[in-house]
Enzyme design. Structure first.
Site, PDB file in Angstrom:
ATOM      1  N   GLU A   1       0.961  -1.053   0.156  1.00 47.28           N
ATOM      2  CA  GLU A   1      -0.009  -0.117  -0.044  1.00 47.28           C
ATOM      3  C   GLU A   1       0.757   1.336  -0.099  1.00 47.28           C
ATOM      4  OE1 GLU A   1      -3.031   0.452  -0.622  1.00 47.28           O
ATOM      5  OE2 GLU A   1      -4.162  -1.339  -0.192  1.00 47.28           O
TER       6      GLU A   1
ATOM      7  N   ASP B   1      -6.309   8.358  -0.432  1.00 44.24           N
ATOM      8  CA  ASP B   1      -5.778   7.546   0.583  1.00 44.24           C
ATOM      9  C   ASP B   1      -4.567   7.738   1.458  1.00 44.24           C
ATOM     10  OD1 ASP B   1      -7.758   5.857  -0.546  1.00 44.24           O
ATOM     11  OD2 ASP B   1      -6.156   4.605  -1.934  1.00 44.24           O
TER      12      ASP B   1
END
Length: 129
Positions: free
Chosen positions: A35, A52
């Site tokens: 991520e 994000d």
């Protein structure tokens, strides 16, 4: 802050992620690797206008408030900036809420694509935990 692999594993273990909702520590370390590359300051804009944030790339449409995402739910009741701290407590606490939401770790696309079904124990191998 960019964490080392074992450093992150130790921090996540201390914060109670090991086997949280049945997911071993290796799953969480693997998710963080793909991520954010272990970087707490990582941010990525999405095509829907949300962003994000942090080491686990937590999304502003659902989980945090960044003041610029239309219709944000802020289900973790935090400013998104809290997810960029070198102290990962806020990210971990929010991640616990996300993983409890029904889809488990499938909520993280990188986990689904790169970690799920692999030998995630490799991510904690050799670490003093």
């Amino acid at each position: 802050k960019v964490y080392g692999r074992c450093e992150l594993a130790a921090a996540m273990k201390r914060l109670g992620l090991d086997n949280y909702r049945g997911y071993s520590l290796g799953n969480w370390v693997c998710a963080a690797k793909f991520e954010s590359n272990f970087n707490t300051h990582a941010t990525n804009r999405n095509t829907d206008g949300s962003t994000d944030y942090g080491i686990l790339q937590i999304n502003s449409r659902w989980w945090c408030n960044d003041g610029r995402t239309p219709g944000s739910r802020n289900l973790c009741h935090i400013p998104c900036s809290a997810l960029l701290s070198s102290d990962i407590t806020a990210s971990v606490n929010c991640a616990k809420k996300i993983v409890s939401d029904g889809n488990g770790m499938n909520a993280w696309v990188a986990w689904r694509n790169r970690c799920k079904g692999t030998d995630v124990n490799a991510w904690t191998r050799g670490c003093r935990l």
